[in-house]
Scaffold this motif. Structure first.
Motif, short mmCIF file in Angstrom:
data_model
loop_
_atom_site.label_atom_id
_atom_site.label_comp_id
_atom_site.label_asym_id
_atom_site.label_seq_id
_atom_site.Cartn_x
_atom_site.Cartn_y
_atom_site.Cartn_z
N GLU A 62 11.56 9.95 -22.02
CA GLU A 62 10.21 9.26 -22.64
C GLU A 62 9.95 10.09 -23.88
N HIS A 63 10.07 11.51 -23.85
CA HIS A 63 9.48 12.22 -24.86
C HIS A 63 10.53 13.23 -25.50
N GLY A 64 11.82 12.96 -25.22
CA GLY A 64 12.73 13.83 -25.53
C GLY A 64 12.73 15.20 -25.15
N ALA A 65 14.27 16.12 -25.45
CA ALA A 65 14.19 17.36 -24.93
C ALA A 65 13.50 18.40 -25.51
N GLN A 66 13.08 17.93 -26.79
CA GLN A 66 12.16 18.77 -27.76
C GLN A 66 11.28 17.87 -28.34
N PHE A 67 10.18 18.52 -28.92
CA PHE A 67 9.01 17.66 -29.57
C PHE A 67 8.33 18.81 -30.93
N ASP A 77 -15.40 16.12 -44.17
CA ASP A 77 -15.89 15.12 -43.15
C ASP A 77 -15.07 14.95 -41.74
N GLY A 78 -14.00 15.91 -41.82
CA GLY A 78 -13.33 15.79 -40.50
C GLY A 78 -12.19 14.72 -40.48
N LYS A 79 -12.07 14.29 -41.88
CA LYS A 79 -10.99 13.26 -41.86
C LYS A 79 -9.49 13.93 -42.09
N VAL A 80 -8.54 13.62 -41.32
CA VAL A 80 -7.33 14.13 -41.60
C VAL A 80 -6.55 13.66 -42.88
N THR A 81 -6.48 14.94 -43.72
CA THR A 81 -5.89 14.71 -45.14
C THR A 81 -4.35 15.09 -45.17
N GLY A 82 -3.92 15.54 -44.19
CA GLY A 82 -2.52 16.06 -44.21
C GLY A 82 -2.12 16.74 -43.13
N LYS A 83 -0.68 16.77 -42.87
CA LYS A 83 -0.24 17.51 -41.74
C LYS A 83 1.34 18.27 -42.15
N GLU A 84 1.37 19.52 -41.48
CA GLU A 84 2.61 20.15 -41.82
C GLU A 84 3.39 20.49 -40.35
N LEU A 85 4.68 20.45 -40.45
CA LEU A 85 5.53 20.91 -39.35
C LEU A 85 4.96 22.35 -38.96
N LYS A 86 4.61 22.58 -37.75
CA LYS A 86 4.34 23.87 -37.37
C LYS A 86 5.45 24.29 -36.72
N SER A 87 6.11 23.70 -35.60
CA SER A 87 7.30 24.19 -34.62
C SER A 87 7.93 23.06 -33.96
N ILE A 88 9.16 23.35 -33.54
CA ILE A 88 9.66 22.36 -32.83
C ILE A 88 9.93 23.09 -31.39
N LYS A 89 9.43 22.61 -30.21
CA LYS A 89 9.42 23.36 -28.86
C LYS A 89 10.18 22.56 -27.83
N LYS A 90 10.60 23.04 -26.88
CA LYS A 90 11.46 22.57 -25.79
C LYS A 90 10.62 21.98 -24.93
N ASN A 91 10.91 20.93 -24.40
CA ASN A 91 10.12 20.09 -23.53
C ASN A 91 10.10 20.93 -22.16
N PRO A 92 8.94 21.16 -21.34
CA PRO A 92 9.10 22.21 -20.22
C PRO A 92 10.04 21.31 -19.09
N ALA A 93 10.25 19.88 -19.03
CA ALA A 93 10.71 19.03 -18.11
C ALA A 93 12.45 19.85 -18.22
N VAL A 94 12.84 20.16 -19.37
CA VAL A 94 14.32 20.48 -19.32
C VAL A 94 14.41 21.77 -18.40
#
Length: 145
Positions: A62-67, A77-94
């Motif tokens: 469902e979520h992949g091996a990484q996210f 005003d708290g409205k999202v104006t952008g996003k930046e990739l912070k990291s790629i993590k391993k799904n703990p289910a692995v």
């Protein structure tokens, strides 16, 4: 004291796929191994680890091996104006899947459920039937003494 067979019904706490596994594995153990009521805890552990394996596999599907995780930027005003990739993590289910697989392999071997462990049990059973002629202490010729 007679050692009892494994109970046909799984423990009351078991649910879902673990209960299914109990009902699937116990008849095989009763027919094809030396497992008995003393091995109940091992069978429970096998069923519980099978549940973890299936749950982990589902999570990975469902979520992949990484996210990816992101940093979000907002305006005043708290409205999202952008996003930046912070990291790629391993799904703990692995890790859970890996550990459950190793546990299942070890427990299955203990219970005689792997091809190698079944072959070893057959060797033990066959050696009990031999006449001990190859024994350094001789066979059943006690009348010679």
């Amino acid at each position: 004291m007679k050692i009892k067979d494994l109970p046909d019904e799984p423990p009351k706490y078991m649910e879902g796929i673990a209960r299914y596994m109990w009902r699937r594995i116990v008849p095989m153990l009763k027919d094809n191994s030396f497992a008995n009521e003393m091995d109940k805890t091992l069978v429970e552990a096998l069923c519980d680890n099978y549940f973890v394996l299936r749950s982990s596999s589902k999570s990975i599907s469902e979520h992949g091996a990484q996210f990816e995780t992101f940093d979000y930027f907002t305006d005043d005003d708290g409205k999202v104006t952008g996003k930046e990739l912070k990291s790629i993590k391993k799904n703990p289910a692995v890790d859970s899947l890996d550990k459950a697989t190793k546990n299942i392999r070890a427990i299955s071997s203990e219970l005689g459920l792997t091809p190698q462990s079944r072959a070893e049990l057959l060797k033990l059973s066959d050696s009990d039937d031999d006449d001990d002629e190859d024994s350094p202490f001789g066979g059943d010729d006690d009348d010679k003494f």
